[in-house]
Enzyme design. Sequence first.
Site, PDB file in Angstrom:
ATOM      1  N   SER A 104       0.918  -1.318   0.015  1.00  0.00           N
ATOM      2  CA  SER A 104      -0.049  -0.097  -0.066  1.00  0.00           C
ATOM      3  C   SER A 104       0.769   1.154   0.129  1.00  0.00           C
ATOM      4  CB  SER A 104      -0.915   0.028   1.097  1.00  0.00           C
ATOM      5  OG  SER A 104      -0.369  -0.121   2.523  1.00  0.00           O
ATOM      6  N   HIS A 155      -5.397  -3.380  -2.759  1.00  0.00           N
ATOM      7  CA  HIS A 155      -5.259  -2.728  -3.799  1.00  0.00           C
ATOM      8  C   HIS A 155      -5.002  -2.887  -5.150  1.00  0.00           C
ATOM      9  CE1 HIS A 155      -4.358   0.782  -1.093  1.00  0.00           C
ATOM     10  NE2 HIS A 155      -3.886  -0.116  -0.039  1.00  0.00           N
ATOM     11  N   LYS A 172     -11.157   0.700  -1.866  1.00  0.00           N
ATOM     12  CA  LYS A 172     -10.258   1.235  -2.767  1.00  0.00           C
ATOM     13  C   LYS A 172     -10.820   1.512  -4.154  1.00  0.00           C
ATOM     14  CE  LYS A 172      -7.895   0.028   0.794  1.00  0.00           C
ATOM     15  NZ  LYS A 172      -7.715   0.840   2.078  1.00  0.00           N
TER      16      LYS A 172
END
Length: 395
Positions: free
Chosen positions: A179, A207, A238
């Site tokens: 991240s 992610h 996300k």
Amino acid sequence: MSTDFILDELRELKALNLLREYKTIEGAQGPYVYINGKSYLSFCSNDYLGLANHPKIKQAAIDSIHQYGWGAGASRLVSGTMTLHQELEKKIAEFKGTEAALLFPTGYMANLGALCAFVSKGDIVVGDKLNHASIIDGCRLSGATFRIYPHKDVSQLESLLQRSSGYRRKLVVTDSVFSMDGDTAPLTEIAGIAKKYDAILMVDDAHATGVFGKQGKGLIEHYSLEGKIDIVMGSFSKAIGSVGGFIAGSKPLIDFLKNKARPFIYTTALPPAVCAASLTGLTLIQEDASLINRLWKNIACLKSQLSKFMNTITIGSPIVPIILGSAEETLSASQKLYHYGIQIPAIRPPTVPPDTSRLRISLMATHNEYDIKRLTETLQLIGLLKCEQARATSG
Ligand SMILES: Cc1ncc(COP(=O)(O)O)c(C=O)c1O
């Protein structure tokens, strides 16, 4: 008891340039945000596909409120399970290519819940040094022996597993896309090693979901590893532009979590409208390939802009760190960018290791070429692209 320590510690954090403060966004999220009535070009959101303010997602949430109301009223096992929770679990399982899935209120809670359910005292959990805080907290809280291997160092991972034969269960856990660095884990090698040593493998695809893979299903799809990861973790917060976390896996694994994962059992279910928004986000990702294509076009554009200033540059995801080292320098760079109308906060320890403070640039599909050009020109203007320590290393 005196609470003087609070002010003392806050003063100390400030003196070390480590005090955390937030800015308030007025209005919706997007490539441009309003702060104190002024527009800023934002390069710090995880809303990679720009779905957080997408009209179809907003409409889905509104429609769902009309039909289901707002709150879920209770925890999932009491009376909080509603049609939309089940629909979303079915859809995310299909999307991730697993038998079943389970929702959690956040990705943080999904990591905590799964790790504490699967390992405890007498077991060993082995993870990458740069895993997300929610994984580290889950490993610590589980009570299992917790060992860390250097970032992406598969030979060290193997040697830790070689020396772990006395434990009841072994679990390997890694982020897929890291991240704060934006680089990707060597998932194929990790899966091979976990199998060789009969360890459970857990991958946090937060992610990568909606970003990697031909159909945006994540890094597991990108490496054709569907069906080979025991515990697939992800977040709706996300690229899906919503909120909530999930674990996907076999049906018995999910049934086990329903019975053992405390952050699932002892908390109120997500509002159904949140599930409606996440369902629509997933549908948009599946039906509109241009979203992901635009994101990758922007990644290529930033890479080409930065390569004018840097000899070696590997950018392999929408997360691009410019590592400056000192917290003071990073904070000052962030403030200068803010002065020029660009919002990129300084990421400092303990979020990243000491002396690796950085500007974490994150790109969105809704940025355009002009925005990215403005970013690189401003980085150059404040002297960053000439700075010797500056390096962009995601990839
Ligand atoms: C790798 C990773 N895992 C898990 C999480 C937690 O997800 P959420 O924001 O949904 O709690 C995050 C985000 O903060 C993350 O970056």
